[in-house]
Design a protein around this motif. Structure first.
Motif, mmCIF file in Angstrom:
data_model
loop_
_atom_site.group_PDB
_atom_site.id
_atom_site.type_symbol
_atom_site.label_atom_id
_atom_site.label_comp_id
_atom_site.label_asym_id
_atom_site.label_seq_id
_atom_site.Cartn_x
_atom_site.Cartn_y
_atom_site.Cartn_z
ATOM 1 N N UNK A 144 49.876 58.069 34.663
ATOM 2 C CA UNK A 144 50.377 57.193 33.621
ATOM 3 C C UNK A 144 49.698 55.836 33.777
ATOM 4 N N UNK A 145 49.103 55.335 32.693
ATOM 5 C CA UNK A 145 48.375 54.067 32.797
ATOM 6 C C UNK A 145 49.254 52.854 32.527
ATOM 7 N N UNK A 146 50.279 53.023 31.709
ATOM 8 C CA UNK A 146 51.261 51.960 31.524
ATOM 9 C C UNK A 146 52.525 52.506 30.895
ATOM 10 N N UNK A 147 53.576 51.690 30.985
ATOM 11 C CA UNK A 147 54.885 52.003 30.441
ATOM 12 C C UNK A 147 55.010 51.273 29.108
ATOM 13 N N UNK A 148 55.483 51.957 28.094
ATOM 14 C CA UNK A 148 55.623 51.344 26.769
ATOM 15 C C UNK A 148 57.045 50.822 26.568
ATOM 16 N N UNK A 149 57.143 49.589 26.116
ATOM 17 C CA UNK A 149 58.429 48.986 25.780
ATOM 18 C C UNK A 149 58.887 49.545 24.431
ATOM 19 N N UNK A 150 60.165 49.461 24.184
ATOM 20 C CA UNK A 150 60.760 50.001 22.967
ATOM 21 C C UNK A 150 60.116 49.422 21.706
ATOM 22 N N UNK A 151 59.866 48.126 21.693
ATOM 23 C CA UNK A 151 59.321 47.478 20.500
ATOM 24 C C UNK A 151 57.963 48.069 20.108
ATOM 25 N N UNK A 152 57.161 48.452 21.088
ATOM 26 C CA UNK A 152 55.845 49.033 20.818
ATOM 27 C C UNK A 152 56.002 50.383 20.133
ATOM 28 N N UNK A 153 56.922 51.181 20.616
ATOM 29 C CA UNK A 153 57.107 52.517 20.052
ATOM 30 C C UNK A 153 57.731 52.449 18.655
ATOM 31 N N UNK A 154 58.579 51.473 18.427
ATOM 32 C CA UNK A 154 59.125 51.268 17.083
ATOM 33 C C UNK A 154 58.002 50.865 16.130
ATOM 34 N N UNK A 187 47.614 53.320 21.182
ATOM 35 C CA UNK A 187 48.329 54.433 21.796
ATOM 36 C C UNK A 187 47.551 55.738 21.655
ATOM 37 N N UNK A 188 46.924 55.944 20.521
ATOM 38 C CA UNK A 188 46.115 57.160 20.332
ATOM 39 C C UNK A 188 44.981 57.211 21.346
ATOM 40 N N UNK A 189 44.341 56.075 21.573
ATOM 41 C CA UNK A 189 43.233 55.998 22.534
ATOM 42 C C UNK A 189 43.733 56.228 23.969
ATOM 43 N N UNK A 190 44.851 55.625 24.310
ATOM 44 C CA UNK A 190 45.339 55.651 25.688
ATOM 45 C C UNK A 190 46.158 56.900 26.037
ATOM 46 N N UNK A 191 46.568 57.655 25.050
ATOM 47 C CA UNK A 191 47.392 58.850 25.299
ATOM 48 C C UNK A 191 46.703 59.848 26.212
ATOM 49 N N UNK A 192 45.399 59.932 26.103
ATOM 50 C CA UNK A 192 44.643 60.893 26.909
ATOM 51 C C UNK A 192 44.810 60.629 28.399
ATOM 52 N N UNK A 193 45.015 59.363 28.753
ATOM 53 C CA UNK A 193 45.169 58.981 30.160
ATOM 54 C C UNK A 193 46.624 59.059 30.616
ATOM 55 N N UNK A 194 47.536 59.219 29.700
ATOM 56 C CA UNK A 194 48.947 59.352 30.031
ATOM 57 C C UNK A 194 49.728 58.072 29.815
ATOM 58 N N UNK A 195 50.797 58.179 29.054
ATOM 59 C CA UNK A 195 51.670 57.050 28.769
ATOM 60 C C UNK A 195 53.097 57.414 29.137
ATOM 61 N N UNK A 196 53.898 56.397 29.358
ATOM 62 C CA UNK A 196 55.279 56.648 29.711
ATOM 63 C C UNK A 196 56.233 55.688 29.032
ATOM 64 N N UNK A 197 57.505 56.039 29.138
ATOM 65 C CA UNK A 197 58.579 55.168 28.671
ATOM 66 C C UNK A 197 59.757 55.351 29.615
#
Length: 123
Positions: free
Chosen positions: A1-11, A24-34
């Motif tokens: 996971x490269x970073x944790x996404x805050x709620x506001x970003x996902x909204x 997010x589309x670019x970074x998804x390949x490396x893994x994202x979390x919440x």
């Protein structure tokens, strides 16, 4: 996971904010979390089961970080230190503590909610 996404970003992602969707589309390949807190905030904010389903599908590949004892302890310390002086709220303390425990950056549009927390890297 490269970073944790805050709620506001996902909204904003769900609302179609292009810059965020592209990042997010670019970074998804490396893994994202919440944080599980973020997941719960998204579910509570859904207007109905259909929207809840859209949210689940949109972020099905995200790692959900559960609240561990270490995260809880760190969040408690953050609240003790910053709730009165900086207005830190419990959900934000838990999200920040999750990023700190994992030693990864927090991707947020609400920099002012977190900028005073030492060692927390913000994207």
């Amino acid at each position: 996971m490269i970073y944790l996404c805050d709620t506001c970003i996902l909204i904003d992602y769900l609302k179609g904010v292009v810059d965020i969707q592209q990042k997010l589309s670019k970074d998804r390949k490396q893994g994202l979390g919440m944080s599980s807190v973020t997941y719960m905030e998204l579910m509570v904010g859904a207007l109905n089961k259909r929207e809840a389903g859209i949210i689940k599908k949109a972020f099905s590949d995200f790692e959900i970080v559960e609240i561990s004892e270490a995260i809880s302890t760190r969040a408690r310390n953050l609240v003790e230190n910053y709730a009165k002086s900086h207005g830190l709220l419990i959900p934000d303390a838990l999200i920040a503590a999750s990023a700190l425990e994992l030693q990864i950056p927090l991707y947020t549009a609400n920099i002012r909610d977190f900028r005073f927390i030492p060692d927390l890297s913000l994207v």
